[in-house]
Enzyme design. Structure first.
Site, PDB file in Angstrom:
ATOM      1  N   HIS A 278       8.908   3.407   8.784  1.00  0.00           N
ATOM      2  CA  HIS A 278       8.552   2.489   9.870  1.00  0.00           C
ATOM      3  C   HIS A 278       7.279   2.961  10.772  1.00  0.00           C
ATOM      4  O   HIS A 278       7.187   4.231  10.812  1.00  0.00           O
ATOM      5  CB  HIS A 278       9.802   2.767  10.942  1.00  0.00           C
TER       6      HIS A 278
ATOM      7  N   SER B 114       0.985  -1.197  -0.018  1.00  0.00           N
ATOM      8  CA  SER B 114      -0.063   0.110   0.005  1.00  0.00           C
ATOM      9  C   SER B 114       0.790   1.181  -0.072  1.00  0.00           C
ATOM     10  O   SER B 114       0.474   2.480  -0.485  1.00  0.00           O
ATOM     11  CB  SER B 114      -1.194  -0.087   0.970  1.00  0.00           C
ATOM     12  N   ASN B 115       2.015   1.265   0.467  1.00  0.00           N
ATOM     13  CA  ASN B 115       2.725   2.468   0.565  1.00  0.00           C
ATOM     14  C   ASN B 115       3.569   2.469  -0.747  1.00  0.00           C
ATOM     15  O   ASN B 115       3.346   3.830  -1.483  1.00  0.00           O
ATOM     16  CB  ASN B 115       4.022   2.436   1.606  1.00  0.00           C
TER      17      ASN B 115
ATOM     18  N   GLN C 287      -1.446   7.851   7.671  1.00  0.00           N
ATOM     19  CA  GLN C 287      -0.394   8.728   7.657  1.00  0.00           C
ATOM     20  C   GLN C 287       0.816   8.445   6.919  1.00  0.00           C
ATOM     21  O   GLN C 287       1.542   9.229   6.341  1.00  0.00           O
ATOM     22  CB  GLN C 287       0.110   9.169   9.115  1.00  0.00           C
TER      23      GLN C 287
ATOM     24  N   MET D 196      10.670  -6.945   4.274  1.00  0.00           N
ATOM     25  CA  MET D 196      10.707  -7.490   5.124  1.00  0.00           C
ATOM     26  C   MET D 196      12.358  -8.363   5.315  1.00  0.00           C
ATOM     27  O   MET D 196      12.369  -9.402   5.664  1.00  0.00           O
ATOM     28  CB  MET D 196       9.832  -8.549   5.625  1.00  0.00           C
ATOM     29  N   ARG D 197      13.079  -7.703   5.105  1.00  0.00           N
ATOM     30  CA  ARG D 197      14.735  -7.943   5.172  1.00  0.00           C
ATOM     31  C   ARG D 197      15.515  -7.017   5.623  1.00  0.00           C
ATOM     32  O   ARG D 197      15.187  -5.551   5.366  1.00  0.00           O
ATOM     33  CB  ARG D 197      15.054  -8.433   3.677  1.00  0.00           C
ATOM     34  N   ILE D 198      16.254  -7.360   6.328  1.00  0.00           N
ATOM     35  CA  ILE D 198      17.463  -6.562   6.781  1.00  0.00           C
ATOM     36  C   ILE D 198      18.445  -6.292   5.637  1.00  0.00           C
ATOM     37  O   ILE D 198      18.797  -7.377   5.227  1.00  0.00           O
ATOM     38  CB  ILE D 198      18.170  -6.957   7.952  1.00  0.00           C
TER      39      ILE D 198
ATOM     40  N   ASN E  18      13.282   4.251   4.079  1.00  0.00           N
ATOM     41  CA  ASN E  18      12.211   3.315   4.751  1.00  0.00           C
ATOM     42  C   ASN E  18      11.356   3.854   5.402  1.00  0.00           C
ATOM     43  O   ASN E  18      11.460   5.080   5.833  1.00  0.00           O
ATOM     44  CB  ASN E  18      13.085   2.402   5.471  1.00  0.00           C
TER      45      ASN E  18
HETATM   46  C1  GRF Z   1       3.893  -0.669   6.758  1.00  0.00           C
HETATM   47  O1  GRF Z   1       3.138  -0.554   8.009  1.00  0.00           O
HETATM   48  C2  GRF Z   1       5.146  -0.179   6.910  1.00  0.00           C
HETATM   49  O2  GRF Z   1       5.398   1.045   7.900  1.00  0.00           O
HETATM   50  C3  GRF Z   1       6.110  -1.339   7.299  1.00  0.00           C
HETATM   51  O3  GRF Z   1       5.500  -2.484   6.586  1.00  0.00           O
HETATM   52  C4  GRF Z   1       4.242  -2.158   6.297  1.00  0.00           C
HETATM   53  C5  GRF Z   1       4.150  -2.297   4.941  1.00  0.00           C
HETATM   54  O4  GRF Z   1       2.803  -2.127   4.452  1.00  0.00           O
HETATM   55  N1  GRF Z   1       7.529  -1.268   7.178  1.00  0.00           N
HETATM   56  P1  GRF Z   1       2.527  -2.034   2.716  1.00  0.00           P
HETATM   57  O5  GRF Z   1       3.055  -3.171   2.292  1.00  0.00           O
HETATM   58  O6  GRF Z   1       3.082  -0.670   2.373  1.00  0.00           O
HETATM   59  O7  GRF Z   1       1.049  -1.808   2.785  1.00  0.00           O
END
Ligand code: GRF
Length: 205
Positions: free
Chosen positions: A114, A13-14, A178, A95-97, A112
Site C-alpha cells: 500500500h 511494476s511491483n 521504495q 484493484m479489487r477487495i 499486499n
Molecule cells: C502501487 O502504488 C501499489 O502500492 C498500489 O498500486 C500501485 C500498483 O503499481 N497498491 P504497479 O502496478 O505495481 O506498478
C-alpha cells in the site's frame, strides 16, 4: 518451495521487481502464475517476457469482495498449484477487495503493498490524500491481508520525505521506488519463514 502467485490489474511494476529478484535468486520461491483481472494489464506482457506464466480471470461486472469472482481466482490458483499449504498470493496493484472466503482459504498467505504509512491513508489515492493533508513524511507498507481494507498486520514499511513542492505524481514516484525495495524483501522474509504473527503484530527474525 513456496509457489508464488502475483495478482495485478495494471502496470505491474511491483510484480516486475519481485520477479526480477526471484530471477537473481534473491528470493527462494517458484513464480507459478501472474493473474490479472484486466485483459489489457501492461504487467501481463512484462511477466511473459520474464518467462512467467500468465492468466486472465476477468472481473467485468462482478462486484469486488464477492466470492462469485474469488472462487474463479481460487480455481486458477489451485490449477497452478498455489494452494493454502504451499502458496503465497501477492496483491500488487490488484484493484479489487478480496472476499472473506478467499482470505480464509489462503489465511496468512496473502500479502499486499500500500502506498502510504498505514494506518494513515488507507483505500484509494493515498498519495493524493497525503499531499492534501500536508504530511511531512509518507511512504509504503507491506502487510498481510485480512478482512478489512488495508488493515492487516504490518510486515515492512519505508518512509519518504514530502517536500512542499511535491505533487501527487512526484510523491507517487518517490514512494514507488521504495515499494520496489520492500515488497521483494517482504516476500523473501515470508519464503524464508522469518515472519511470525501474533495478533496484529509481526516479528521478523
Ligand atoms: C502501487 O502504488 C501499489 O502500492 C498500489 O498500486 C500501485 C500498483 O503499481 N497498491 P504497479 O502496478 O505495481 O506498478
Amino acid at each position: 518451495m513456496i509457489n508464488l502467485a502475483i495478482l495485478i490489474s495494471g502496470r505491474g511494476s511491483n510484480m516486475e521487481a519481485i520477479l526480477r529478484a526471484i530471477k537473481k535468486k534473491k528470493i527462494p520461491v517458484k513464480p507459478a502464475i501472474v493473474i490479472s483481472n484486466k485483459p489489457d494489464a501492461k504487467g501481463l506482457k512484462i511477466a511473459q517476457k520474464l518467462g512467467v506464466k500468465t492468466a486472465v480471470v476477468e472481473s467485468l461486472g462482478l462486484k469486488g469482495g464477492s466470492w462469485e469472482y474469488d472462487q474463479k481466482l481460487v480455481a486458477a490458483l489451485e490449477e497452478n498449484n498455489v494452494t493454502p499449504k504451499n502458496g503465497l498470493v501477492c496483491l500488487a496493484g490488484f484493484m479489487r477487495i478480496m472476499s472473506p472466503e478467499f482470505i480464509k482459504h489462503y489465511k496468512g498467505r496473502i500479502l499486499n503493498i500500500h502506498p502510504a504509512i498505514l494506518p494513515a491513508f488507507p483505500g484509494l489515492h493515498s498519495q493524493k490524500q497525503a499531499v492534501e493533508y500536508g504530511v511531512k513524511y509518507s511512504g509504503c507498507t507491506v502487510h498481510f491481508v485480512d478482512e478489512g481494507v488495508d488493515t492487516g498486520p504490518i510486515i515492512l514499511q519505508a518512509i519518504v520525505k514530502v517536500k512542499d513542492s511535491d505533487t501527487e505524481e512526484s510523491l507517487s514516484k518517490k514512494i514507488l521506488k521504495q515499494e520496489h525495495k520492500i515488497y521483494p524483501k517482504a516476500v523473501r522474509l515470508f519464503a524464508e519463514g522469518k515472519i511470525r504473527t501474533k495478533g496484529r503484530k509481526t516479528a521478523i527474525s
